[in-house]
Every structure is written in C-alpha cells, then in structure tokens.
Design a protein around this motif. Structure first.
Motif, PDB file in Angstrom:
ATOM      1  N   UNK A  53      -0.515  52.408  70.153  1.00 30.69           N
ATOM      2  CA  UNK A  53      -0.884  53.750  70.577  1.00 30.69           C
ATOM      3  C   UNK A  53       0.406  54.528  70.765  1.00 30.69           C
ATOM      4  N   UNK A  54       0.633  55.507  69.933  1.00 30.55           N
ATOM      5  CA  UNK A  54       1.868  56.275  69.976  1.00 30.55           C
ATOM      6  C   UNK A  54       1.572  57.610  70.647  1.00 30.55           C
ATOM      7  N   UNK A  55       2.067  57.765  71.883  1.00 32.04           N
ATOM      8  CA  UNK A  55       1.831  58.979  72.645  1.00 32.04           C
ATOM      9  C   UNK A  55       3.102  59.768  72.855  1.00 32.04           C
ATOM     10  N   UNK A  56       3.014  60.751  73.717  1.00 31.74           N
ATOM     11  CA  UNK A  56       4.164  61.614  73.972  1.00 31.74           C
ATOM     12  C   UNK A  56       5.223  60.921  74.812  1.00 31.74           C
ATOM     13  N   UNK A  57       4.818  59.912  75.579  1.00 37.09           N
ATOM     14  CA  UNK A  57       5.808  59.181  76.367  1.00 37.09           C
ATOM     15  C   UNK A  57       5.476  57.700  76.337  1.00 37.09           C
ATOM     16  N   UNK A  58       6.465  56.899  76.706  1.00 36.65           N
ATOM     17  CA  UNK A  58       6.336  55.452  76.575  1.00 36.65           C
ATOM     18  C   UNK A  58       5.302  54.855  77.511  1.00 36.65           C
ATOM     19  N   UNK A  59       5.022  55.497  78.631  1.00 29.38           N
ATOM     20  CA  UNK A  59       4.117  54.929  79.625  1.00 29.38           C
ATOM     21  C   UNK A  59       2.675  55.370  79.427  1.00 29.38           C
ATOM     22  N   UNK A  60       2.428  56.230  78.438  1.00 27.00           N
ATOM     23  CA  UNK A  60       1.085  56.753  78.228  1.00 27.00           C
ATOM     24  C   UNK A  60       0.137  55.663  77.747  1.00 27.00           C
ATOM     25  N   UNK A  61      -1.074  55.662  78.272  1.00 25.03           N
ATOM     26  CA  UNK A  61      -2.117  54.749  77.820  1.00 25.03           C
ATOM     27  C   UNK A  61      -2.996  55.395  76.754  1.00 25.03           C
ATOM     28  N   UNK A  62      -2.639  56.612  76.360  1.00 26.69           N
ATOM     29  CA  UNK A  62      -3.385  57.344  75.341  1.00 26.69           C
ATOM     30  C   UNK A  62      -2.437  57.745  74.223  1.00 26.69           C
ATOM     31  N   UNK A  63      -2.891  57.663  72.992  1.00 23.59           N
ATOM     32  CA  UNK A  63      -2.033  58.056  71.879  1.00 23.59           C
ATOM     33  C   UNK A  63      -2.728  57.903  70.551  1.00 23.59           C
ATOM     34  N   UNK A  64      -1.987  58.245  69.484  1.00 27.35           N
ATOM     35  CA  UNK A  64      -2.526  58.104  68.144  1.00 27.35           C
ATOM     36  C   UNK A  64      -2.476  56.637  67.729  1.00 27.35           C
ATOM     37  N   UNK A  65      -3.506  56.195  67.005  1.00 26.41           N
ATOM     38  CA  UNK A  65      -3.594  54.802  66.575  1.00 26.41           C
ATOM     39  C   UNK A  65      -2.743  54.596  65.331  1.00 26.41           C
ATOM     40  N   UNK A  66      -1.761  53.699  65.436  1.00 23.63           N
ATOM     41  CA  UNK A  66      -0.950  53.260  64.311  1.00 23.63           C
ATOM     42  C   UNK A  66      -1.332  51.810  64.016  1.00 23.63           C
ATOM     43  N   UNK A  67      -1.547  51.484  62.739  1.00 18.81           N
ATOM     44  CA  UNK A  67      -1.987  50.140  62.373  1.00 18.81           C
ATOM     45  C   UNK A  67      -0.988  49.502  61.418  1.00 18.81           C
ATOM     46  N   UNK A  68      -0.582  48.279  61.723  1.00 16.74           N
ATOM     47  CA  UNK A  68       0.315  47.518  60.869  1.00 16.74           C
ATOM     48  C   UNK A  68      -0.250  46.139  60.603  1.00 16.74           C
ATOM     49  N   UNK A  69       0.417  45.374  59.740  1.00 11.99           N
ATOM     50  CA  UNK A  69      -0.016  44.007  59.467  1.00 11.99           C
ATOM     51  C   UNK A  69      -0.600  43.839  58.077  1.00 11.99           C
ATOM     52  N   UNK A  70      -1.287  42.710  57.865  1.00 12.53           N
ATOM     53  CA  UNK A  70      -1.807  42.369  56.542  1.00 12.53           C
ATOM     54  C   UNK A  70      -2.882  43.333  56.057  1.00 12.53           C
ATOM     55  N   UNK A  71      -3.527  44.036  56.965  1.00 10.75           N
ATOM     56  CA  UNK A  71      -4.642  44.891  56.575  1.00 10.75           C
ATOM     57  C   UNK A  71      -4.199  46.192  55.916  1.00 10.75           C
ATOM     58  N   UNK A  72      -2.945  46.584  56.074  1.00  6.39           N
ATOM     59  CA  UNK A  72      -2.501  47.897  55.616  1.00  6.39           C
ATOM     60  C   UNK A  72      -2.369  47.953  54.095  1.00  6.39           C
ATOM     61  N   UNK A  73      -2.922  49.009  53.503  1.00  3.63           N
ATOM     62  CA  UNK A  73      -2.822  49.205  52.055  1.00  3.63           C
ATOM     63  C   UNK A  73      -1.394  49.625  51.698  1.00  3.63           C
ATOM     64  N   UNK A  74      -1.096  49.662  50.397  1.00  2.00           N
ATOM     65  CA  UNK A  74       0.271  49.967  49.988  1.00  2.00           C
ATOM     66  C   UNK A  74       0.516  51.452  49.764  1.00  2.00           C
ATOM     67  N   UNK A  75      -0.525  52.265  49.775  1.00  2.00           N
ATOM     68  CA  UNK A  75      -0.338  53.695  49.571  1.00  2.00           C
ATOM     69  C   UNK A  75      -1.434  54.277  48.716  1.00  2.00           C
TER      70      UNK A  75
END
Length: 696
Positions: free
Chosen positions: A464-486
C-alpha cells in the motif's frame, strides 16, 4: 520431445510444476478414461420442465466408459447404477481426458507445421492471399515493427538470448471443448494465444487482431454452439485463418507428438497469452500474461483449497474476461469434470445458471458478485435447496463484494466455503484472497460495508503506497510471479509498472536491495490490524461493470466519432453503493435533432463497436460540458447533485418512456414467455428494477 527419460536432468517431481503442458499431460494420462468435459445439449433436446424449475429429466443417465473417441448420450443408452460419474443427459456430448489429450497433440502438431511452413489447411485472408509466396518474410518484417512495451528492466530481459517472443494465435470461438483444446495446443507448441470473443463487434475483433499483429486465427466449425461462422474473418481480416472441425482434429494424429516441451527449450517464452482490456488511454490494451502467473494461481488454489478428482466445475465465463482461464484450467489440471452450457442460452438467460448448478451438481463456481445478486431470488426457491449441498466452493472476484450480499449468501449456503479474490488482468487475474469464514470475527471489531480482499496469494507481494510511510491507506501495488510483462503496443513505457523496493521508502539505488517490478493497480485500500486489505475504490476513471473492467475514456472516444455528436463525457455512479451505472452526456452537432432519435442512434452505434457492459445506461443531452479552471472536463461537477438538478432531470423525464420502460417491458415479457413462470420471481424482479427505473 514428448517426454523425459529417467536419465534426464529434470525429475518427475520437478516436471510436475514446470509448465502447464506438463501438468495437463500428467493429469490426463493418470485419468485417461474419466470425463474431462460435458457439452450440455441445447434445451430443445431436453425433457420439459418437471415443475421444479429444472429443464432436465429427473433421472439422469450416468456416463458409461467406452472405447469411442467421445460419445453423445442418447435415448438408446442404458443407464448405469454407478454413482461415481457426473450426471449426463440425453444429447450431452462427453469427452474424456484421453480424448482431450489426443486432440491437443493433434492440433499442436498441425499448428507447429503451419507456423513453420505453408500448409494446405490454411485459408488466407483476401488481403494477404496475393502474397502467399512471401508470407513468412512479410509477417516477420511486420512483427519487428510492433515491439512489446515493457519497463526498462523487462525490456532488457526480452532482448537477452535466453528468452523469445512467441507468435500470437487468435482463437475465435466461445467457451467450448474446442477452445480448451486450442489453448492447450498453443501452449504445447510454445506460442501465445489471444482470445477473440465472438460476442465482440466485428470492428473490435479486427482492431485487436491488427494491434496484436496476430500470426494466425484458429476457429472451429460450430457444433454444439451457435455462433457466426468465420467467413467474414477471411474476407476482412489481415492474417490467415485456420478453420477446423473437432472430428478432423480427433482423427488427425495417430503417432506420438514429436515436440519439445516448452519448459525444456533453451530459450524461455516471454509470455503465453494476450488478453485485451478496456484502456484508460481511450484504446483497448493487450496485456501480455505469463505462464508462471497462471500456474502459480492454480498451484496456490491446489495447496489451500485443493480440487479433487471427480469434482464438477462450470465453464460459463466469457473468454474476454481473465477469470475464464482458471475456470477451465482448474478442471483440466486438477482432473475434474467441466460442464459447458450452451453458449447462447446462458448469454440470453443468466437465470438458467441455477438450472445448471442443480442438474449437474456443480461443486465449484467462479462468479462476479453482481451475477450472484441477480440469481439470488431464484436460489431461494425451495426446489433449489439441493445446490447448497453440492456447491462446496463459491469464488467471487471481479468487483466489490458488498457485505449485504455476503450476509444473504452465507445464510442461504451455510455449507459452502465463500472466497473473495482480488486482482486484474495485469496480475494473472488474482493476487489476494479472503476466506469469508473469518468475517464474523473481523466484524466484531471492524465496521465494514464490503468484504475484505484479504492477503496476498503465494509468491505475490502487495504494497500500500500512501502519502507517508505510516499510513494504513494507499494505492495497491502488486509484485511477484503474478505480474504480467506489459502491454503489446508500440506506445512508450506505461506508467502502470514501476521498479521499486519492497520497502518503498528506501532511497537506495543499488540493484541488490531487493527491488522488483510492481504493477500500479489504480485501486486504493486500507489495511486492517490483522493484515487483511479492504478495497476503497479507484483513483482513475477505470471502473468495474458486472466484473468487466471499463475505461470511461474509451467509451467517450467512440461516442465522439458518431456523426451527430461533437463532444461527450461519461461518468459512473452507484446505486446504494453496490450497482454501477453509466451516464453519457452528449453535446450534439445540431441542436434541432430529436433527442430520442439521437439516443437510439448513439446506442446502436456503440452496440456495434463495444461490449454490452460499456454501453451507458442513459444518455443526457446538454449544450456544453462544464470545464474546470485548468480547461479540462469537470467530471466532479457533472456527477454532483447540483448539476443533475439543473440539467438532467428534465432530460430523464422525457426519455423514460421511450428507452427504459420499453426495456423493462421486454425483459418482463421474456420471463413470462416460459423460462421463469414463477410469480415470486417476477415480483422480486419488479422490485429490483424499481430503483433502476427511478434513476434513469
């Protein structure tokens, strides 16, 4: 080649998970005589309604193993007292795993010979017929001009010596055994498949084929499904078309398949499928998905919620929707039986899904929440109580899962395990999951309106990428084997993918700090104390309608091309926070045009170019679009109650009786016509339509 000897480097256990082709081969070989798929016969071949809402005879005949290639159940078949097989009814067509494996070997061999050299089975389109002699050279040179668009690190990988870009084969057919065989065959011969949904408008299919630079289109002569034949693809398309029948494929291969397994090639396939989604840039985007993403999703399910031999699944999802892949791969790789309803019947009558669930004792169902809401009243009918005994798993995904719907489903299906999955086409369909058996505990401490989307599946990383490091709310970023190549397009590197550290606050520029590629979903979520994520909404103008991703910009661009429209804006809004509706605001080229005629014309225009989910529910005529201080369309003001009060109500009142009342009358008449003669259902249907009618 066709397999590894005992002395080969890869062991049987290593091969078990190395590629989809190997997993299917092992599954089909061990269960050669078991039923892999049942093509359900059209309704005209079934006995009438027995009064319980089910349109099949009450005493189904069980499948009897035989030496035939495949068999069609008929009235002369003697019944079997065995209870080990799935129910089969008069007219149903059954295929064993041995049948499917044989067909895959046959078609894979044929495709390999076609792709490697000219073949007599090939039907060239008119536009390419004159260059048959230099076809191979022409296709190679044109492909070099259409590179896949990657983020830099993946692009460098694509240019390395240990990977290759596969050829793309379009598959023009509905959900069917033919489609399953085609997908597995393309994977087996080491290339990539592109689903071409027959429900798409022809313009969209031709556009996708051109954009993806398809090498070959594969289609089958309709057998159990009613779909337009592929002759128009030959006439208007830009690439060769291979038209076959299932009989030809089943009879076409008698010797062992002489092809290397995809996982044994020195170069690895960069992607194995291309799936088009609605694009936020105003154009459809072709997502290049990987085999490891599909296989990882299957293996995760098998480890946590394993499918067992003999379970019965339903293949009912459109091939344009990412969820259809796991719907049939789960059955084929897990040695389960797949029931395939008639293509057009399920499309025309979504309520009929209840009949299939009951008649075939379906054990697992993948669906979007909106579909379950539609069929919920029918599920409540006393005669359908048997579904609660047979349905073991209900997997919901594709859109927000309202808490109110879970409350009803859990009460109606107390023995059914309900999972809520989250993901998108760019992350192989699913990247997080939530087991609803944990929901009562969470509700003791949390006030929620929707079911959580949970935690990451195996080998996936979610930030979860938010405006600050301590935020529990943010945009969902997904990584790992599931990610397509583009995306398979020549545009610049998309902003949807980014390379960053798992600890995204890290400012380290070193390559060894654990950085990886993440997909920026555009969705926002908050993390509960226990770690589960709760979906909050989207940051851009891409939404979900009935589980299908819809980019509002794409709809606007198509409307603007209408000869009577000079400008357009489309917004979405929700009814009670659960159902999404689309409203299109139109600025006409000439003010003296009839509003009703323009609405009808624009709706017809859209129906020929986009899927049904992308056609707005209502069209509002205005003199000009409101602009913000930056000169952009002020969508927030368009959606405001103030704007609706000033500009929309009069327009809606004038259009009610011409558009929406007519639609309600047609649907009501269809229900009365013979599919659901049940007054409780009809009354519930009227109640459900009331808010739609009042808002349109």
């Amino acid at each position: 080649m066709s397999g590894c000897s005992s002395g080969d480097v890869c062991s049987q256990e290593q091969r078990r998970r190395c590629c989809i082709s190997h997993v299917f081969f092992n599954s089909a070989t061990l269960n050669s005589d078991e039923i892999a798929a049942i093509h359900v016969a059209p309704s005209r071949g079934r006995s009438g309604d027995g009064g319980d809402g089910v349109f099949w005879s009450k005493n189904p005949r069980k499948f009897i193993r035989s030496g035939q290639v495949h068999r069609t159940a008929d009235s002369s078949s003697s019944g079997s007292s065995s209870c080990c097989g799935p129910p089969v009814y008069e007219g149903d067509e059954c295929f064993t795993f041995g049948d499917v494996l044989k067909a895959v070997d046959s078609l894979a061999s044929l495709l390999r010979s076609i792709l490697d050299a000219d073949d007599p089975y090939l039907i060239l389109s008119q536009s390419s017929f004159s260059v048959k002699s230099n076809y191979s050279k022409q296709r190679t040179s044109s492909r070099s001009k259409s590179a896949v668009s990657f983020i830099p690190s993946v692009k460098q990988l694509a240019e390395s010596d240990n990977v290759y870009k596969p050829k793309i084969l379009g598959l023009y057919m509905p959900p069917s055994v033919e489609y399953i065989v085609s997908v597995l065959s393309v994977l087996r011969c080491g290339e990539a498949f592109l689903p071409l949904d027959p429900l798409w408008p022809k313009d969209r299919i031709l556009s996708v084929v051109s954009s993806a630079n398809v090498d070959l289109i594969v289609t089958f002569e309709p057998s159990f499904y009613d779909v337009e034949k592929s002759g128009w693809l030959v006439e208007f398309g830009s690439c060769p078309v291979l038209s076959l029948s299932m009989k030809e494929i089943m009879e076409g291969c008698s010797s062992p398949l002489q092809l290397y397994w995809p996982c044994e090639k020195e170069q690895k396939r960069l992607f194995c499928y291309v799936l088009y989604t609605s694009g936020s840039t105003g154009e459809p985007k072709g997502v290049c998905g990987t085999e490891q993403g599909l296989l990882n999703r299957f293996m995760w399910m098998q480890e946590l919620y394993p499918m067992h031999e003999g379970e019965i699944l339903l293949f009912k999802t459109s091939i344009s929707f990412i969820d259809h892949l796991q719907e049939f791969l789960g059955a084929m790789l897990g040695a389960c039986t797949l029931v395939i309803p008639p293509f057009n019947e399920l499309r025309k009558d979504p309520f009929s899904i209840v009949n299939f669930l009951q008649a075939y004792s379906i054990n697992r169902l993948i669906a979007v929440p909106s579909l379950m809401r539609v069929i919920l009243p029918t599920l409540k009918i006393q005669s359908n109580i048997g579904i609660g005994c047979s349905l073991k798993f209900l997997v919901l995904s594709g859109e927000d899962f309202p808490l109110s719907l879970w409350d009803e489903l859990s009460s109606l299906l107390p023995r059914t395990s309900i999972l809520n999955l989250y993901g998108s086409t760019e992350v192989s369909g699913d990247c997080t999951y939530f087991d609803c058996k944990m929901l009562p505990t969470i509700l003791d401490t949390e006030a929620l309106t929707s079911v959580p989307i949970g935690v990451p599946i195996s080998n996936c990383d979610v930030l979860l990428v938010g405006e600050n490091d301590t935020s529990k709310t943010g945009e969902i970023y997904v990584g790992g084997l599931c990610v397509s190549i583009g995306y398979i397009e020549a545009s610049p590197t998309p902003l949807d993918y980014i390379k960053m550290c798992k600890n995204y606050s890290c400012n380290c520029c070193e390559d060894d700090c654990g950085s990886q590629v993440y997909y920026r979903t555009g969705d926002f979520a908050r993390r509960l104390p226990g770690g589960d994520l709760v979906f909050l909404g989207r940051k851009d103008r891409t939404i979900k309608v009935h589980g299908q991703r819809v980019a509002l910009e794409e709809i606007e661009n198509i409307i603007r091309a209408h000869p009577d429209v000079i400008d357009a804006a489309v917004i979405s809004h929700e009814d009670s926070g659960e159902l999404s509706f689309l409203t299109a605001f139109l600025v006409l080229r000439h003010n003296n045009l009839s509003g009703n005629l323009v609405r009808s014309s624009v709706r017809s225009w859209l129906s020929s170019k986009v899927p049904l989910a992308m056609i707005p529910n209502r069209f509002v005529l205005i003199e000009s679009l409101p602009m913000s201080s930056s000169g952009k369309v002020d969508y927030a003001f368009l959606a405001s109650s103030t704007f609706f009060t000033l500009h929309v109500q009069d327009d809606i009142d004038g259009a009610k009786h011409s558009d929406n009342l007519e639609m309600i009358k047609k649907v009501y008449y269809y229900l009365l016509k013979g599919h659901f003669v049940h007054f409780v259902c009809l009354n519930i249907f009227i109640i459900l339509l009331a808010p739609i009618y009042s808002n349109t």
